[in-house]
Design a protein around this motif. Structure first.
Motif, PDB file in Angstrom:
ATOM      1  N   GLY A  25       1.903   7.467   7.699  1.00 53.86           N
ATOM      2  CA  GLY A  25       0.739   7.188   6.733  1.00 53.86           C
ATOM      3  C   GLY A  25      -0.354   8.208   6.183  1.00 53.86           C
ATOM      4  N   THR A  26      -1.280   8.667   5.486  1.00 58.00           N
ATOM      5  CA  THR A  26      -2.038   9.247   5.060  1.00 58.00           C
ATOM      6  C   THR A  26      -3.430   9.030   5.725  1.00 58.00           C
ATOM      7  N   THR A  27      -3.724   7.942   6.591  1.00 54.15           N
ATOM      8  CA  THR A  27      -5.249   7.609   7.061  1.00 54.15           C
ATOM      9  C   THR A  27      -4.833   7.712   8.668  1.00 54.15           C
TER      10      THR A  27
ATOM     11  N   ALA B 121      -7.753   2.753   3.202  1.00 59.64           N
ATOM     12  CA  ALA B 121      -7.067   3.652   2.252  1.00 59.64           C
ATOM     13  C   ALA B 121      -7.159   5.349   2.612  1.00 59.64           C
ATOM     14  N   GLY B 122      -5.737   5.694   2.042  1.00 69.99           N
ATOM     15  CA  GLY B 122      -5.391   7.232   1.856  1.00 69.99           C
ATOM     16  C   GLY B 122      -5.086   7.673   0.527  1.00 69.99           C
ATOM     17  N   HIS B 123      -5.331   8.264  -0.390  1.00 69.55           N
ATOM     18  CA  HIS B 123      -4.896   8.594  -1.240  1.00 69.55           C
ATOM     19  C   HIS B 123      -4.576   9.850  -1.756  1.00 69.55           C
ATOM     20  N   THR B 124      -4.010  10.531  -1.526  1.00 69.21           N
ATOM     21  CA  THR B 124      -3.192  11.814  -1.791  1.00 69.21           C
ATOM     22  C   THR B 124      -3.228  12.107  -3.329  1.00 69.21           C
TER      23      THR B 124
ATOM     24  N   PRO C  63       4.359   6.400  11.902  1.00 73.36           N
ATOM     25  CA  PRO C  63       5.665   6.373  10.913  1.00 73.36           C
ATOM     26  C   PRO C  63       5.628   4.678   9.916  1.00 73.36           C
ATOM     27  N   ARG C  64       5.482   5.192   9.042  1.00 72.81           N
ATOM     28  CA  ARG C  64       5.703   4.090   7.744  1.00 72.81           C
ATOM     29  C   ARG C  64       6.857   3.110   8.149  1.00 72.81           C
ATOM     30  N   ARG C  65       7.223   1.836   8.445  1.00 66.25           N
ATOM     31  CA  ARG C  65       8.611   0.939   8.619  1.00 66.25           C
ATOM     32  C   ARG C  65       8.723   1.162   6.849  1.00 66.25           C
TER      33      ARG C  65
ATOM     34  N   GLY D 206       0.917  -1.033  -0.153  1.00 71.33           N
ATOM     35  CA  GLY D 206       0.317  -0.078   0.107  1.00 71.33           C
ATOM     36  C   GLY D 206       0.424   0.832   0.408  1.00 71.33           C
ATOM     37  N   ASP D 207      -0.171   2.288  -0.176  1.00 67.80           N
ATOM     38  CA  ASP D 207       0.745   3.419   0.037  1.00 67.80           C
ATOM     39  C   ASP D 207       2.208   3.555  -1.150  1.00 67.80           C
ATOM     40  N   GLU D 208       1.831   3.404  -2.677  1.00 69.99           N
ATOM     41  CA  GLU D 208       2.140   3.476  -3.436  1.00 69.99           C
ATOM     42  C   GLU D 208       2.243   4.283  -3.976  1.00 69.99           C
TER      43      GLU D 208
END
Ligand code: GDP
Ligand code: IMO
Ligand code: MG
Length: 422
Positions: free
Chosen positions: A294-296, A39-42, A300-302, A12-14
């Protein structure tokens, strides 16, 4: 051009939102097919930014149809808020539709999620798993079409389900919820959504027949797919290409372009195995450079190096016809970039992705080292304009994957892209 499909190839978050917004110019319909407000889509246009959780990433194009397909689980309150925000910012949603078959996320789903799965899996606590569970068990689910019922009938339906959930909650020792409050909130949210509810399978198939261009937008990524991901550390929907058909009603034989989105390195939010994860200083540096939060949920993302074992598997199960490589700019400035090309597992070299998480957790990545580049590439708009080392990185990946990298993203903005002319 007819029906194209965008899927995430990692966890995700690609950068799916950015690529969908970019491609949307050439499409008449933009259709989300799975997941929910996990989901969080920017999407960014000029100085404007939206972080979308449910609405398809086509909101900058008022003239195009935007559809939430039947495959989603929709929190009516989140959707209502998102509609308000988009309208407040003067983008028309006159061409937005919500599938009558989409399932609804209720307060009890969120409470259930927050009590159980969030601890084991590190979920977003949005109620995704419990809502898909109710869909699968078929007894106590609510769908968007229920919001079209006369108010008293809807109230009764929600009351019946709420009282069943209350029984479950007391059996599990979960704190109570106020059924009246849930019902009132739901009725209020439903009034907002009613004008958008439609039997979208028919209109989408008419669009296919009329040779309209349709862009199908996936949420999450292949490694979070409930069947093909790192189960149980996955989401509760299918995030792979097949879900685009089940989640919209568009038949498989109409899809002719499958675009896999891959970040130039790897990130993951939540728990579960992640072979190329970087701990300490290196991981922090990547997180800061890529603004990987994370957008949602803001978690912090690994972060870790690119994993071609994952990408090859993802290209295989999705039938990817081309890829878009995002966030290449984030790797600028490194002396050396590592790419995982195989694993060592229990003393043997393997290049097929291990399907069991216990095996994946034991897999040790085998890296090839590539030379980094120092130049800021966020202003590059052509492949020729890239430093040789960046072009070599792309060439290396393309060669190993056997799938063309047609689009390269070098910044969050729409124009920060190297793409072939449409
Ligand atoms: P999605 O869930 O796949 O749509 O991705 P997210 O929107 O959650 O996360 C991607 C993040 O990276 C967002 O903040 C985007 O604005 C940003 N982004 C997308 N593409 C690029 C890129 O090429 N370079 C940089 N630096 N940021 C990007
Ligand atoms: P987009 O569409 C990244 C992760 C959660 C957790 C696991 C299960 O923006 O790429 P869930 O709430 O779905 O039951 O959580 O899945 N997760 C995501 N990670 N991007 C997402 O969506 C995600 N949606 C869910 O962090 O590990
Ligand atoms: Mg996201």
């Amino acid at each position: 051009m007819a029906v194209a499909l965008i899927v995430g190839l990692q966890w995700g978050d690609e950068g799916k939102g950015k690529i969908v917004d970019l491609f949307a110019r050439d499409y008449d319909y933009i259709v989300r097919f799975n997941g929910g407000d996990n989901a969080g889509h920017t999407v960014i246009k000029g100085n404007e930014e939206f972080k979308l959780h449910l609405l398809p990433s086509g909101i900058f194009y008022p003239e195009k149809f935007k559809v939430i397909g039947n495959g989603l689980v929709v929190n009516p309150e989140t959707l209502g808020r998102e509609i308000d925000e988009v309208e407040k910012r003067n983008y028309s949603l006159a061409k937005f539709l919500l599938s009558s078959d989409a399932h609804l996320i209720m307060k009890w789903h969120q409470l259930m999620d927050g009590t159980f799965a969030s601890k084991k899996i590190g979920t977003t606590k949005k109620g995704i798993g419990p809502a898909y569970s109710d869909k699968a068990s078929r007894t106590f689910a609510l769908r968007a079409c229920d919001l079209l019922l006369p108010e008293e009938e809807l109230r009764k339906k929600i009351e019946t389900i709420a009282s069943h959930e209350k029984t479950l909650f007391s059996a599990f020792g979960i704190p109570e919820f106020d059924a009246k409050e849930v019902i009132d909130t739901m009725l209020q949210a439903s009034r907002k959504l009613v004008p958008y509810i439609a039997d979208t399978q028919f209109m989408l198939n008419r669009a296919v027949r009329d040779k309209k261009n349709i862009l199908l937008e996936g949420a999450q990524g292949t490694m979070l797919d409930i069947d093909h991901g790192t189960f149980p550390y996955v989401t509760s929907s299918n995030a792979t290409a097949g879900a685009a058909c089940t989640g919209t009603g568009i038949p498989p034989n109409s899809i002719d372009r499958i675009v896999g989105i891959a970040k130039a390195y790897t990130t993951r939010v939540g728990k579960g195995p992640f072979p190329t994860e970087l701990q300490g200083k290196e991981g922090n540096a990547l997180r800061t450079a890529g603004n990987e939060f994370g957008t949602t949920t803001g978690r912090p993302r690994r972060c870790g190096w690119l994993d071609l074992v994952v990408l090859k598997f993802a290209c295989m199960v999705n039938g990817v016809t081309e890829t878009a490589l995002t966030k290449l700019d984030v790797l600028s400035g490194l002396d050396e970039i590592k790419v995982c090309t195989s694993y060592q597992l229990d003393g043997s070299g393997i290049s097929d992705f291990p399907l069991q998480p216990e095996k994946l957790a034991r897999a040790v990545p085998v890296y090839e080292n590539l030379k980094g580049w120092k130049k800021d590439i966020s202003g590059c708009r052509t492949m020729e304009g890239l430093p040789q080392e960046a072009a070599d990185y792309i060439g290396f990946l393309q060669n190993k994957l056997g799938v063309p990298i047609k689009t390269v993203s070098v910044g969050p903005k729409r124009e920060q892209t190297i793409a072939p002319p449409s």
